[in-house]
Design an enzyme around this catalytic site. Structure first.
Site, short mmCIF file in Angstrom:
data_model
loop_
_atom_site.label_atom_id
_atom_site.label_comp_id
_atom_site.label_asym_id
_atom_site.label_seq_id
_atom_site.Cartn_x
_atom_site.Cartn_y
_atom_site.Cartn_z
N SER A 1 -11.22 -0.85 -1.13
CA SER A 1 -9.95 -0.69 -0.36
C SER A 1 -10.34 -1.19 1.16
O SER A 1 -9.31 -1.81 1.94
CB SER A 1 -9.29 0.56 -0.40
OG SER A 1 -8.35 0.72 -1.68
N ASP B 1 0.86 -1.29 0.00
CA ASP B 1 0.19 -0.03 -0.13
C ASP B 1 0.88 1.24 -0.23
O ASP B 1 1.89 1.22 -0.55
CB ASP B 1 -1.00 0.10 1.11
CG ASP B 1 -2.48 0.59 1.00
OD1 ASP B 1 -2.21 1.77 0.64
OD2 ASP B 1 -3.33 -0.16 0.94
N HIS C 1 -3.77 6.11 3.32
CA HIS C 1 -4.38 4.58 2.84
C HIS C 1 -4.10 3.57 3.50
O HIS C 1 -4.83 2.62 4.20
CB HIS C 1 -4.44 4.88 1.49
CG HIS C 1 -5.46 3.68 0.98
ND1 HIS C 1 -5.11 2.43 0.74
CD2 HIS C 1 -6.60 3.86 0.39
CE1 HIS C 1 -6.01 2.12 -0.12
NE2 HIS C 1 -6.93 2.76 -0.09
#
Length: 754
Positions: A469, A142, A182
């Site tokens: 996600s 990520d 994220h």
């Protein structure tokens, strides 16, 4: 506050596909790429070579630069050079594939409860330890993670930065570029262990930073991360990232399949390009990985009643709840600039998407005294999004069609809106990408998990976000718990346990979603951990039938394993009868504990009777007291989809930018947007063009200086493949004053004359 620049406004009037008119719009060949332009490509070798052999091979063409050598994920490497030299290398190297480097982007407590997380806390592994993920290594590819976060630092087990080339996978700081959060959010869903609890709160997190500033990275960085994860021997690997290419044979999908072969359970998000079919993107197309779509936990959705009509609003993530107990006047506020919000105090303001970020629009409205903000899309369909910071007023989204209808009403009369709140649960999120996969015709996603309004860790605190996600790490965490409970189970068994016990979901009309929309359904952790039997593979695709044979029979094979402590009986339920379809199932059978049996299922189709191009459903197997659902699909020849569809263009979410989107179900050898004078149909220029575009949705941002002078243009959006060209025709109306309006093309021409 970002500098706001006055930009041209694009009005796009998209007509239905107009093949009959396309012949009148003659455009030249799309421009050739400069032979001197350097590219980065992934080279996949047909046969494995040593590191020294690869270096020698690349040295034989001095103009090429070797970048990465992959040792575990794929047999291959990446190089940088001109196209001619890369083609020269291909002839020398005995390659199976040379692929351009693509860009991969991130797909942006109640959710854990809904998948059975609370019940699982009371279960124990073979060593009589609670199921918390302890002893299981979960790799996260990520944007990196904030390993100093109090909820994550205990479980952080190290990592690697494939962007900067070091061992510090910290999130991008805003001072170093466009900051990210994220990966930290994904890590919290999997294994937070502090103020909030993840699905597997004692799993060990190994972080791989493959996506840099702004949450984007390249194929070579992601494959390098997969390569390193295989070397590190992680148990579970989560990739909440992807692109919009619907194809199973991209190098990153091949690398994920290799990771699974090495014993790693790979989990990836299906993508955020829904709700249309064929929108699942790589690496969510990887056959052996678990591809995850997004469902809703229990959420409250606001409806606005206006003149007897109820409009559904989609709250942006990070927005405060929409909770009004009285009616408020609604007004139009343009793009949400400060100067456009002079008369919004105490009112709900409708603004159009574009030019400003969602947060800037909301902040401007709040500072102008508005009660709430409704942002309507400037390209076809609905959208979802996240706020960059919490605002004191609610900010919601609305589709382009509904928004434009409401704007017209507001221009004619004074309108008051009343709020109703409905509760939704276990519904597929509109943004969740659907399958099936092109070429292999597989069912993807495999399963779904909550992906809306998911609260988790971010640098400096906590934030609710949404997207596939957020769905994938629920499954990665669940996989870690299954691995702890059954250390000897490999990826196929873990995937089967999750899919065999999933809950099939129903849409808003009470009808089941298609199997290639939801896979087997929404995961149920406790049932997966208590399953008495496993069926592998957990879904079936019967291949692509050809019309050449009048009657065709395809076979599917399943392996059923008894993983309980007692003998069990098994029997299949006959699917609903359909004219032109004929099934042959095995007879009932028994299995002792630990015993397994390979079974053959047959499906015969008469295409003269059965006309559906894509057919799917669920086979049910009774395993003792447990019922196992096995989703299946078959395709009759290749579906006759157009080469190009779903084109839209509108202002970007940053100043001085525009974005267009188009869907290419089969990809394109050549793609272009040709512009013509509206009256003479004389070719003006290409707004954009590309070669070798992959299957799926193409999203592209362009600068305003790429647009021609203000005026009315006819445009042709075309895609060429295998000697066939399909095209859409539209009118593009470019205004110098920053305003937008929609009309059919004849009134626009009349308005210009006036």
């Amino acid at each position: 506050m970002k500098k706001i620049i006055s930009v041209l406004t694009v009005i796009l009037l998209v007509l239905s596909q107009a093949a009959a008119f396309a012949q009148t719009l003659n455009h030249p060949q799309i421009p050739l790429d400069s032979p001197d332009m350097e590219k980065v490509s992934i080279v996949v070798l047909s046969e494995e070579k040593s590191e020294e052999e690869i270096k020698k091979l690349v040295r034989s063409i001095p103009e090429l630069k070797l970048r990465h050598i992959y040792k575990y994920a794929i047999a291959g490497f990446s190089v940088k050079g001109r196209q001619a030299e890369i083609e020269q290398l291909s002839k020398k190297a005995n390659t199976s594939i040379i692929s351009p480097v693509n860009t991969y982007r991130v797909h942006a407590e109640e959710s854990i409860k809904i998948i059975g997380g609370e019940e699982v806390r009371g279960l124990f592994d073979q060593k009589n330890q609670r199921l918390t993920g302890k002893g299981v290594k979960v790799g996260i590819i990520d944007t990196g993670i904030d390993y100093t976060h109090p909820d994550l630092r205990v479980n952080y087990g190290g990592g690697h930065d494939l962007v900067d080339g070091d061992d510090d996978p910290m999130e991008t700081n805003a001072a170093e570029g466009e900051g990210t959060l994220h990966g930290t959010h994904v890590a919290g869903i999997i294994a937070a262990n502090g103020k909030i609890q993840g699905v597997a709160p004692e799993a060990t997190i190994i972080a791989y930073r493959a996506l840099g500033p702004g949450g984007s990275g390249t194929t070579e960085q992601v494959i390098a991360a997969i390569d390193q994860a295989i070397k590190d021997k992680v148990d579970i690997l989560n990739l909440s990232l992807g692109n919009n290419v619907n194809g199973p044979d991209l190098p990153i999908s091949m690398a994920l399949n290799k990771a699974v072969e090495k014993g790693i359970t790979a989990v990836t998000s299906s993508g955020n390009s829904g709700p249309n079919h064929w929108t699942v993107g790589s690496p969510g197309t990887a056959s052996k990985a678990i591809s995850v779509g997004a469902s809703t936990p229990s959420i409250h959705i606001p409806l606005l009643e206006i003149s007897g009509q109820k409009l559904r609003l989609e709250p942006l993530q990070g927005s405060v709840d929409w909770e009004f107990n009285q009616s408020y006047e609604m007004v139009y506020g343009g793009l949400g600039k400060k100067e456009e919000l002079k008369d919004v105090k105490g009112k709900i303001v409708l603004v159009e998407r574009g030019e400003l970020t969602f947060t800037e629009k909301g902040l401007n409205a709040f500072e102008s005294g508005a009660k709430a903000v409704v942002i309507y899309n400037n390209t076809k369909g609905s959208f979802f999004g996240n706020l960059e910071r919490e605002l004191p007023i609610p900010v919601t989204a609305l589709s382009k069609t509904k928004g434009e209808q409401l704007r017209k009403k507001l221009s004619k009369e004074r309108i008051f809106a009343r709020t109703y709140i409905i509760e939704e649960k276990d519904i597929l999120a509109d943004f969740s990408s659907r399958g099936p996969v092109t070429s292999t015709w597989e069912i993807k996603p495999d399963i779904v998990a909550p992906g809306v309004a998911i609260n988790s860790t971010v640098p400096g605190g906590y934030l609710p976000l949404q997207g596939t996600s957020m769905a994938a790490p629920h499954v990665a965490g669940a996989s870690a718990l299954i691995k702890q409970a059954h250390p000897d189970w490999g990826p196929e068994k873990i995937k089967a346990a999750l899919m065999n016990t999933a809950k099939p979901l129903l849409n808003k009309k009470g009808k089941p979603y298609r199997t290639y929309e939801q896979g087997a359904g929404r995961i149920q952790m406790e049932k997966a951990l208590k399953s008495n039997s496993l069926v592998m593979p957990a879904s079936l695709q019967f291949g692509k039938f050809q019309l050449a044979d009048r009657m065709h029979e395809h076979n599917g094979y399943l392996t059923v394993e008894n993983v309980s402590d007692s003998s069990l009986s098994y029997s299949f339920s006959i699917p609903h009868a359909e004219n032109g379809l004929s099934w042959t199932f095995p007879f009932s059978f028994y299995l002792k504990p630990g015993e397994k049996k390979r079974l053959e299922l047959k499906l015969a189709v008469d295409p003269n009777v059965f006309k559906k191009k894509v057919y799917d459903g669920t086979i049910r197997l009774k395993a003792g007291s447990q019922e196992i659902n096995i989703p299946y699909i078959y395709v009759l020849e290749e579906p006759n989809y157009p080469r190009v569809m779903g084109f839209g263009i509108g202002k970007g979410d940053k100043p001085d930018t525009y974005r267009y989107e188009v869907y290419l179900p089969g990809g394109a050898e050549e793609f272009g947007i040709a512009m013509f004078d509206a009256d003479s149909l004389r070719f003006i220029a290409f707004l954009d063009w590309k070669r070798g575009v992959g299957k799926g949705q193409l999203l592209q941002e362009i600068k305003s200086d790429q647009l021609p002078e203000p005026g009315l243009y006819k445009i042709k959006v075309f895609a060429k493949k295998a000697g066939r060209e399909d095209a859409l025709e539209s009118y593009l109306y470019i205004l110098p004053n920053g305003e937008m309006e929609s009309s059919s093309f004849h009134p626009i021409k009349e308005k210009l004359k006036k």
